[in-house]
Structure formats: C-alpha cells, structure tokens
Design a protein around this motif. Structure first.
Motif, PDB file in Angstrom:
ATOM      1  N   UNK A  26     149.468  84.036  36.962  1.00 25.23           N
ATOM      2  CA  UNK A  26     148.837  84.635  35.777  1.00 25.23           C
ATOM      3  C   UNK A  26     147.442  85.153  36.075  1.00 25.23           C
ATOM      4  N   UNK A  27     146.633  84.354  36.759  1.00 23.77           N
ATOM      5  CA  UNK A  27     145.265  84.778  37.085  1.00 23.77           C
ATOM      6  C   UNK A  27     145.268  85.964  38.034  1.00 23.77           C
ATOM      7  N   UNK A  28     146.203  85.973  38.970  1.00 29.52           N
ATOM      8  CA  UNK A  28     146.275  87.077  39.926  1.00 29.52           C
ATOM      9  C   UNK A  28     146.693  88.376  39.245  1.00 29.52           C
ATOM     10  N   UNK A  29     147.660  88.309  38.367  1.00 28.82           N
ATOM     11  CA  UNK A  29     148.074  89.503  37.633  1.00 28.82           C
ATOM     12  C   UNK A  29     146.922  90.023  36.774  1.00 28.82           C
ATOM     13  N   UNK A  30     146.221  89.138  36.092  1.00 34.14           N
ATOM     14  CA  UNK A  30     145.074  89.552  35.270  1.00 34.14           C
ATOM     15  C   UNK A  30     143.996  90.198  36.137  1.00 34.14           C
ATOM     16  N   UNK A  31     143.726  89.625  37.301  1.00 32.70           N
ATOM     17  CA  UNK A  31     142.742  90.176  38.241  1.00 32.70           C
ATOM     18  C   UNK A  31     143.142  91.583  38.688  1.00 32.70           C
ATOM     19  N   UNK A  32     144.407  91.745  39.066  1.00 29.70           N
ATOM     20  CA  UNK A  32     144.875  93.060  39.537  1.00 29.70           C
ATOM     21  C   UNK A  32     144.825  94.098  38.412  1.00 29.70           C
ATOM     22  N   UNK A  33     145.190  93.714  37.205  1.00 34.26           N
ATOM     23  CA  UNK A  33     145.128  94.649  36.071  1.00 34.26           C
ATOM     24  C   UNK A  33     143.678  95.036  35.767  1.00 34.26           C
ATOM     25  N   UNK A  40     141.566 101.626  42.975  1.00 37.87           N
ATOM     26  CA  UNK A  40     142.138 102.929  43.347  1.00 37.87           C
ATOM     27  C   UNK A  40     141.072 103.959  43.698  1.00 37.87           C
ATOM     28  N   UNK A  41     139.816 103.629  43.528  1.00 34.93           N
ATOM     29  CA  UNK A  41     138.749 104.531  43.993  1.00 34.93           C
ATOM     30  C   UNK A  41     138.695 104.582  45.513  1.00 34.93           C
ATOM     31  N   UNK A  42     139.137 103.504  46.170  1.00 34.15           N
ATOM     32  CA  UNK A  42     139.026 103.451  47.630  1.00 34.15           C
ATOM     33  C   UNK A  42     140.335 103.156  48.349  1.00 34.15           C
ATOM     34  N   UNK A  43     141.339 102.649  47.644  1.00 33.68           N
ATOM     35  CA  UNK A  43     142.618 102.336  48.282  1.00 33.68           C
ATOM     36  C   UNK A  43     143.757 102.822  47.391  1.00 33.68           C
ATOM     37  N   UNK A  44     144.931 103.029  47.954  1.00 27.88           N
ATOM     38  CA  UNK A  44     146.056 103.515  47.154  1.00 27.88           C
ATOM     39  C   UNK A  44     146.434 102.536  46.039  1.00 27.88           C
ATOM     40  N   UNK A  45     146.837 103.087  44.910  1.00 24.88           N
ATOM     41  CA  UNK A  45     147.284 102.294  43.772  1.00 24.88           C
ATOM     42  C   UNK A  45     148.583 101.573  44.116  1.00 24.88           C
ATOM     43  N   UNK A  46     148.768 100.402  43.578  1.00 21.31           N
ATOM     44  CA  UNK A  46     149.990  99.631  43.815  1.00 21.31           C
ATOM     45  C   UNK A  46     151.191 100.215  43.077  1.00 21.31           C
ATOM     46  N   UNK A  47     150.949 100.992  42.049  1.00 19.43           N
ATOM     47  CA  UNK A  47     152.039 101.590  41.281  1.00 19.43           C
ATOM     48  C   UNK A  47     152.450 100.721  40.112  1.00 19.43           C
ATOM     49  N   UNK A  48     153.054 101.358  39.120  1.00 21.41           N
ATOM     50  CA  UNK A  48     153.449 100.660  37.894  1.00 21.41           C
ATOM     51  C   UNK A  48     154.484  99.564  38.139  1.00 21.41           C
ATOM     52  N   UNK A  53     156.981  94.312  37.544  1.00 18.78           N
ATOM     53  CA  UNK A  53     157.824  93.311  38.199  1.00 18.78           C
ATOM     54  C   UNK A  53     156.990  92.251  38.909  1.00 18.78           C
ATOM     55  N   UNK A  54     155.822  91.938  38.355  1.00 24.01           N
ATOM     56  CA  UNK A  54     154.896  91.059  39.067  1.00 24.01           C
ATOM     57  C   UNK A  54     155.495  89.699  39.397  1.00 24.01           C
ATOM     58  N   UNK A  55     156.281  89.122  38.524  1.00 25.29           N
ATOM     59  CA  UNK A  55     156.870  87.809  38.804  1.00 25.29           C
ATOM     60  C   UNK A  55     157.703  87.855  40.081  1.00 25.29           C
ATOM     61  N   UNK A  56     158.490  88.913  40.244  1.00 30.50           N
ATOM     62  CA  UNK A  56     159.306  89.066  41.459  1.00 30.50           C
ATOM     63  C   UNK A  56     158.426  89.325  42.677  1.00 30.50           C
ATOM     64  N   UNK A  57     157.388  90.125  42.510  1.00 33.31           N
ATOM     65  CA  UNK A  57     156.455  90.407  43.615  1.00 33.31           C
ATOM     66  C   UNK A  57     155.793  89.111  44.068  1.00 33.31           C
ATOM     67  N   UNK A  58     155.319  88.324  43.116  1.00 33.60           N
ATOM     68  CA  UNK A  58     154.652  87.064  43.441  1.00 33.60           C
ATOM     69  C   UNK A  58     155.617  86.113  44.163  1.00 33.60           C
ATOM     70  N   UNK A  59     156.829  86.020  43.669  1.00 32.45           N
ATOM     71  CA  UNK A  59     157.837  85.159  44.314  1.00 32.45           C
ATOM     72  C   UNK A  59     158.116  85.627  45.733  1.00 32.45           C
ATOM     73  N   UNK A  60     158.189  86.935  45.929  1.00 33.95           N
ATOM     74  CA  UNK A  60     158.436  87.484  47.271  1.00 33.95           C
ATOM     75  C   UNK A  60     157.282  87.160  48.218  1.00 33.95           C
TER      76      UNK A  60
END
Length: 173
Positions: A26-33, A40-48, A53-60
């Motif tokens: 939860x904290x990581x998703x909030x941080x990324x949002x 994205x000013x300096x690195x590519x966006x992660x995409x929608x 699908x953050x729960x699946x990304x985190x599990x992976x």
C-alpha cells in the motif's frame, strides 16, 4: 533492516533501508502514484498497467526476490514514511544492476546518496555481490552525482530511451 544516517550540514537524519515485504504494497503504491509525474521528468513512465495491476506487480517482485534474481528495498524516514526505493536487479555472477527512485519531497537532501551507499554495503555483505552497474541519462546530473559520490566510475556511453546516457560500474571488494 538497516539504518543509514545522512548529514545535511547541521541536521542528522536516520533513514531505514528495508527489504521489500508484502506489507509494503500500500505504501509503495501510494509513493509511486504521488511521484509519478515527478519521476517521468527524468525516467520513462511505468505506464497505466503498472498502477492498475499493482498487486500482481508487487507479487511478481516478491517472487523474483525469493528466487534471488533481484533484491528490492524501500527507504523510510524517521517517521516511517516511504521516501524512496533502491533495487538490485538481474543478479548474476556476483553482479547486479542498481536502480533507485527518491520521492520529490525528499529530493536534494542527501537521501539518494545515503540510500545508495547503504545498498552498496548490503550488496557486498548480505548478498555477496562483487560489483554493481548503473545507468542514467547525461541530462540527469543529480543521478550522476549520487553514483559518483558512491564510488561508481563511468564505464561507457549508451542510449537510454532515445537519450544519451552513461553506464557506471562499482567494484564492491
């Protein structure tokens, strides 16, 4: 969990480097949002899809960590707020690639330098790594400074997402 201190002139602040766990989701998703536009000013966006699908990304990510092919970390401040992340990916033959993100609120205060320094120590001692690599764009002087302050040496130029970049390497032993 490891703690690193950063000295910003007159104030010492304790940062905590924690290995990624399921309860960080939860904290990581909030941080990324919260920091999406800033990053994205300096690195590519992660995409929608990353956010949808953050729960699946985190599990992976946790599965990759359990398999030993990556080591993911969050950085928290004295109040326990997540202020960044530092990752070691593609672990192979005693080496890994370093990547890090420090949130906008903590930027420019030595957090990245301290966190990268701590993960370098952890990489050598806890993970048995002997070298790290990192890449950044030439137009990101802050990232270049963090790497150079932590003993990374330029290892060649490259193109990173269509922009001129530089590769760095650091021996850990």
């Amino acid at each position: 969990m490891r703690e690193a201190e950063r000295d910003s002139g007159t104030t010492r602040t304790t940062l905590r480097l924690e290995r990624l766990r399921p309860d960080h989701a939860d904290a990581l998703l909030a941080f990324e949002r919260e920091n999406r536009a800033y990053f994205t000013r300096t690195i590519p966006d992660r995409g929608d899809a990353y956010f949808a699908d953050f729960a699946a990304v985190h599990a992976a990510r946790l599965a990759e960590q359990d398999a030993g092919v990556c080591h993911f970390h969050v950085v928290t401040d004295e109040q326990g707020h997540l202020v960044g992340r530092v990752n070691l990916v593609d672990v192979e033959d005693g080496s890994a690639e370093l990547g890090y993100r420090i949130g906008e609120r903590a930027a420019g205060r030595g957090v990245a330098t301290a966190a990268v320094g701590e993960v370098c120590r952890t990489a050598a001692t806890a993970y048995g790594l002997v070298a790290l690599t990192a890449v950044t764009t030439l137009d990101n002087p802050a990232s270049r400074a963090v790497l150079e302050r932590n003993g990374f040496l330029p290892a060649g130029e490259l193109t990173l997402v269509g922009r001129p970049g530089i590769a760095y390497r650091r021996a850990l032993r």
